[in-house]
Scaffold this motif. Structure first.
Motif, PDB file in Angstrom:
ATOM      1  N   LEU A  84      35.447  79.049 105.522  1.00 33.33           N
ATOM      2  CA  LEU A  84      35.622  78.160 104.380  1.00 33.33           C
ATOM      3  C   LEU A  84      34.393  77.280 104.181  1.00 33.33           C
ATOM      4  O   LEU A  84      33.915  77.099 103.058  1.00 33.33           O
ATOM      5  CB  LEU A  84      36.864  77.300 104.590  1.00 33.33           C
ATOM      6  CG  LEU A  84      37.473  76.628 103.354  1.00 33.33           C
ATOM      7  CD1 LEU A  84      37.966  77.666 102.363  1.00 33.33           C
ATOM      8  CD2 LEU A  84      38.604  75.706 103.763  1.00 33.33           C
ATOM      9  N   ARG A  85      33.850  76.769 105.290  1.00 34.15           N
ATOM     10  CA  ARG A  85      32.635  75.949 105.201  1.00 34.15           C
ATOM     11  C   ARG A  85      31.470  76.752 104.650  1.00 34.15           C
ATOM     12  O   ARG A  85      30.688  76.269 103.827  1.00 34.15           O
ATOM     13  CB  ARG A  85      32.272  75.392 106.580  1.00 34.15           C
ATOM     14  CG  ARG A  85      33.227  74.346 107.115  1.00 34.15           C
ATOM     15  CD  ARG A  85      32.706  73.791 108.431  1.00 34.15           C
ATOM     16  NE  ARG A  85      33.609  72.822 109.024  1.00 34.15           N
ATOM     17  CZ  ARG A  85      33.365  72.150 110.144  1.00 34.15           C
ATOM     18  NH1 ARG A  85      32.218  72.363 110.792  1.00 34.15           N
ATOM     19  NH2 ARG A  85      34.242  71.289 110.624  1.00 34.15           N
ATOM     20  N   GLN A  86      31.337  77.982 105.110  1.00 33.45           N
ATOM     21  CA  GLN A  86      30.242  78.837 104.635  1.00 33.45           C
ATOM     22  C   GLN A  86      30.398  79.148 103.151  1.00 33.45           C
ATOM     23  O   GLN A  86      29.410  79.189 102.405  1.00 33.45           O
ATOM     24  CB  GLN A  86      30.201  80.115 105.468  1.00 33.45           C
ATOM     25  CG  GLN A  86      29.764  79.873 106.907  1.00 33.45           C
ATOM     26  CD  GLN A  86      29.954  81.089 107.808  1.00 33.45           C
ATOM     27  OE1 GLN A  86      30.699  82.024 107.468  1.00 33.45           O
ATOM     28  NE2 GLN A  86      29.293  81.082 108.957  1.00 33.45           N
ATOM     29  N   ALA A  87      31.643  79.344 102.704  1.00 31.18           N
ATOM     30  CA  ALA A  87      31.897  79.588 101.286  1.00 31.18           C
ATOM     31  C   ALA A  87      31.569  78.345 100.462  1.00 31.18           C
ATOM     32  O   ALA A  87      31.027  78.451  99.350  1.00 31.18           O
ATOM     33  CB  ALA A  87      33.353  79.999 101.078  1.00 31.18           C
TER      34      ALA A  87
ATOM     35  N   LEU B  45      34.733  61.738  93.368  1.00 30.73           N
ATOM     36  CA  LEU B  45      34.102  63.053  93.420  1.00 30.73           C
ATOM     37  C   LEU B  45      33.432  63.276  94.776  1.00 30.73           C
ATOM     38  O   LEU B  45      32.567  62.505  95.179  1.00 30.73           O
ATOM     39  CB  LEU B  45      33.067  63.175  92.302  1.00 30.73           C
ATOM     40  CG  LEU B  45      33.595  62.937  90.881  1.00 30.73           C
ATOM     41  CD1 LEU B  45      32.457  63.031  89.876  1.00 30.73           C
ATOM     42  CD2 LEU B  45      34.707  63.918  90.543  1.00 30.73           C
ATOM     43  N   HIS B  46      33.827  64.334  95.434  1.00 29.33           N
ATOM     44  CA  HIS B  46      33.310  64.633  96.772  1.00 29.33           C
ATOM     45  C   HIS B  46      31.952  65.308  96.713  1.00 29.33           C
ATOM     46  O   HIS B  46      31.503  65.802  95.672  1.00 29.33           O
ATOM     47  CB  HIS B  46      34.307  65.502  97.547  1.00 29.33           C
ATOM     48  CG  HIS B  46      34.496  66.893  96.989  1.00 29.33           C
ATOM     49  ND1 HIS B  46      33.585  67.908  97.194  1.00 29.33           N
ATOM     50  CD2 HIS B  46      35.503  67.449  96.259  1.00 29.33           C
ATOM     51  CE1 HIS B  46      34.025  69.025  96.626  1.00 29.33           C
ATOM     52  NE2 HIS B  46      35.184  68.769  96.039  1.00 29.33           N
ATOM     53  N   GLY B  47      31.290  65.336  97.864  1.00 22.48           N
ATOM     54  CA  GLY B  47      30.022  66.014  98.016  1.00 22.48           C
ATOM     55  C   GLY B  47      30.197  67.409  98.582  1.00 22.48           C
ATOM     56  O   GLY B  47      31.286  67.990  98.553  1.00 22.48           O
ATOM     57  N   GLY B  48      29.105  67.945  99.142  1.00 21.66           N
ATOM     58  CA  GLY B  48      29.121  69.307  99.622  1.00 21.66           C
ATOM     59  C   GLY B  48      30.095  69.568 100.747  1.00 21.66           C
ATOM     60  O   GLY B  48      30.528  70.706 100.955  1.00 21.66           O
ATOM     61  N   GLY B  49      30.474  68.525 101.487  1.00 26.72           N
ATOM     62  CA  GLY B  49      31.417  68.684 102.588  1.00 26.72           C
ATOM     63  C   GLY B  49      32.857  68.856 102.168  1.00 26.72           C
ATOM     64  O   GLY B  49      33.726  69.116 103.010  1.00 26.72           O
ATOM     65  N   GLY B  50      33.145  68.719 100.883  1.00 27.69           N
ATOM     66  CA  GLY B  50      34.482  68.955 100.377  1.00 27.69           C
ATOM     67  C   GLY B  50      35.333  67.695 100.273  1.00 27.69           C
ATOM     68  O   GLY B  50      34.905  66.597 100.633  1.00 27.69           O
ATOM     69  N   PRO B  51      36.567  67.837  99.787  1.00 27.04           N
ATOM     70  CA  PRO B  51      37.446  66.695  99.536  1.00 27.04           C
ATOM     71  C   PRO B  51      37.733  65.842 100.764  1.00 27.04           C
ATOM     72  O   PRO B  51      37.979  64.638 100.629  1.00 27.04           O
ATOM     73  CB  PRO B  51      38.738  67.345  99.017  1.00 27.04           C
ATOM     74  CG  PRO B  51      38.329  68.676  98.502  1.00 27.04           C
ATOM     75  CD  PRO B  51      37.174  69.113  99.350  1.00 27.04           C
TER      76      PRO B  51
ATOM     77  N   TRP C 217      35.161  75.136  95.876  1.00 22.48           N
ATOM     78  CA  TRP C 217      35.296  74.520  97.190  1.00 22.48           C
ATOM     79  C   TRP C 217      36.705  74.751  97.743  1.00 22.48           C
ATOM     80  O   TRP C 217      37.685  74.804  96.985  1.00 22.48           O
ATOM     81  CB  TRP C 217      35.026  73.022  97.126  1.00 22.48           C
ATOM     82  CG  TRP C 217      33.629  72.619  97.478  1.00 22.48           C
ATOM     83  CD1 TRP C 217      33.184  72.148  98.682  1.00 22.48           C
ATOM     84  CD2 TRP C 217      32.475  72.648  96.621  1.00 22.48           C
ATOM     85  NE1 TRP C 217      31.835  71.886  98.628  1.00 22.48           N
ATOM     86  CE2 TRP C 217      31.371  72.172  97.384  1.00 22.48           C
ATOM     87  CE3 TRP C 217      32.265  73.025  95.300  1.00 22.48           C
ATOM     88  CZ2 TRP C 217      30.090  72.079  96.845  1.00 22.48           C
ATOM     89  CZ3 TRP C 217      30.986  72.930  94.764  1.00 22.48           C
ATOM     90  CH2 TRP C 217      29.923  72.462  95.540  1.00 22.48           C
ATOM     91  N   ASP C 218      36.769  74.892  99.049  1.00 20.20           N
ATOM     92  CA  ASP C 218      38.038  75.019  99.768  1.00 20.20           C
ATOM     93  C   ASP C 218      38.911  76.132  99.204  1.00 20.20           C
ATOM     94  O   ASP C 218      40.140  76.020  99.127  1.00 20.20           O
ATOM     95  CB  ASP C 218      38.806  73.692  99.761  1.00 20.20           C
ATOM     96  CG  ASP C 218      38.182  72.659 100.680  1.00 20.20           C
ATOM     97  OD1 ASP C 218      37.069  72.907 101.184  1.00 20.20           O
ATOM     98  OD2 ASP C 218      38.803  71.609 100.910  1.00 20.20           O
ATOM     99  N   GLY C 219      38.272  77.220  98.790  1.00 24.17           N
ATOM    100  CA  GLY C 219      39.012  78.395  98.347  1.00 24.17           C
ATOM    101  C   GLY C 219      39.490  78.358  96.910  1.00 24.17           C
ATOM    102  O   GLY C 219      40.186  79.282  96.473  1.00 24.17           O
ATOM    103  N   THR C 220      39.130  77.331  96.145  1.00 26.59           N
ATOM    104  CA  THR C 220      39.546  77.271  94.741  1.00 26.59           C
ATOM    105  C   THR C 220      38.669  78.188  93.891  1.00 26.59           C
ATOM    106  O   THR C 220      37.513  78.450  94.236  1.00 26.59           O
ATOM    107  CB  THR C 220      39.459  75.831  94.203  1.00 26.59           C
ATOM    108  OG1 THR C 220      38.120  75.341  94.369  1.00 26.59           O
ATOM    109  CG2 THR C 220      40.431  74.915  94.958  1.00 26.59           C
ATOM    110  N   PRO C 221      39.201  78.674  92.762  1.00 29.85           N
ATOM    111  CA  PRO C 221      38.426  79.616  91.935  1.00 29.85           C
ATOM    112  C   PRO C 221      37.258  78.946  91.230  1.00 29.85           C
ATOM    113  O   PRO C 221      37.320  77.778  90.852  1.00 29.85           O
ATOM    114  CB  PRO C 221      39.449  80.115  90.903  1.00 29.85           C
ATOM    115  CG  PRO C 221      40.784  79.707  91.409  1.00 29.85           C
ATOM    116  CD  PRO C 221      40.570  78.494  92.260  1.00 29.85           C
TER     117      PRO C 221
END
Length: 275
Positions: free
Chosen positions: A168-171, A29-35, A59-63
């Motif tokens: 993407l990072r801001q999202a 499981l990743h943290g706030g920085g994404g996969p 994260w990373d544009g996923t719903p």
């Protein structure tokens, strides 16, 4: 080779997963920085295990559905995934926010699906003497200085980041604020519940982490029924990136020691921090 797929976990919640390798299932499981922050670790683990790396919804544009607003939602979603796919003897490894999610999974796992727990600089509990740094209040330079041992090496000037990647990072940050912003980066009840988690838990901590300090990690480990804390030198909040060899070695040793269910049961009978 890693394969990616999206499954309908709930009618309105698709879950994107990357899988690789065979053997004991390991959920990473990743943290706030994404996969991307756990990709190297997942690649290492896939040599000897069946590694499953989800992308947290949002994260990373996923719903992310509107009702999905807390770390408890993440924890239950992943427990439902493990149950639906009839996985057992699962090792859960989480970094930062992912470590918090893993801890929340452990306190809710009434079916005993999870038999191992590795948390890497997790957040999620409140330690009055060691507050978690307000990441949302930091600019890019300060975030690097608090997060990394070698901040000059890992600092990235936002002006040098392509606009699409920056958006993407801001999202991702906006999603993290929704899931973990209030109360900030912790569940007030979690520390009290962790005492009932008696499976062997390994907490890894970067010695130079100033987002959540090693002293915070000491208190976190003490809250578990059976946990051990290992400090990794010359690493900050993401030791799996700054010191991958040391991080991998500690996790490999844990995997080797607790690959036998009987060993896990024996460890569960030992006092805190002595497995």
């Amino acid at each position: 080779m890693p394969t990616s797929r999206t499954i309908a976990l709930y009618p309105d919640l698709p879950l994107t997963l990357t899988e690789s390798g065979t053997g004991r299932p390991v959920l990473v499981l990743h943290g706030g920085g994404g996969p991307a922050t756990v990709a190297g670790l997942a690649g290492h683990l896939a040599r000897t295990t069946h590694t499953i790396t989800p992308t947290h919804p949002g994260w990373d544009g996923t719903p992310r559905p509107d009702w999905f607003t807390g770390i408890d939602d993440l924890a239950l979603a992943y427990l439902h995934y493990l149950h639906d796919h009839q996985l057992s003897d699962v090792l859960v490894i989480g970094s930062s926010l992912g470590g918090w999610t893993a801890a929340e999974m452990a306190v809710r796992d009434n079916a005993g699906i999870i038999t191992g727990l590795v948390l890497i600089d997790p957040v999620g509990v409140h330690v009055p003497a060691e507050p978690i740094r307000d990441f949302f209040a930091l600019d890019a330079r300060s975030a690097a200085e608090y997060s990394w041992h070698d901040s000059d090496r890992f600092y990235v000037d936002p002006a040098d980041v392509p606009a699409e990647q920056l958006a993407l990072r801001q999202a991702n940050m906006a999603t993290m604020r929704i899931l973990a912003g209030d109360p900030y980066m912790h569940d007030p009840k979690l520390a009290h519940r962790l005492a009932r988690v008696d499976l062997p838990a390994l907490l890894l901590w970067g010695e130079s982490d100033r987002i959540a300090t090693p002293a915070y990690g000491t208190a976190y480990a003490a809250a578990f029924g059976n946990a051990r804390l290992e400090i990794i030198p010359e690493a900050g909040h993401l030791p799996q990136i700054e010191q991958p060899h040391a991080t991998h070695a500690l996790i490999d040793a844990y995997l080797s020691r607790f690959s036998d269910p009987q060993a896990i049961l024996g460890a569960a009978r030992m006092p805190t921090q002595q497995y």
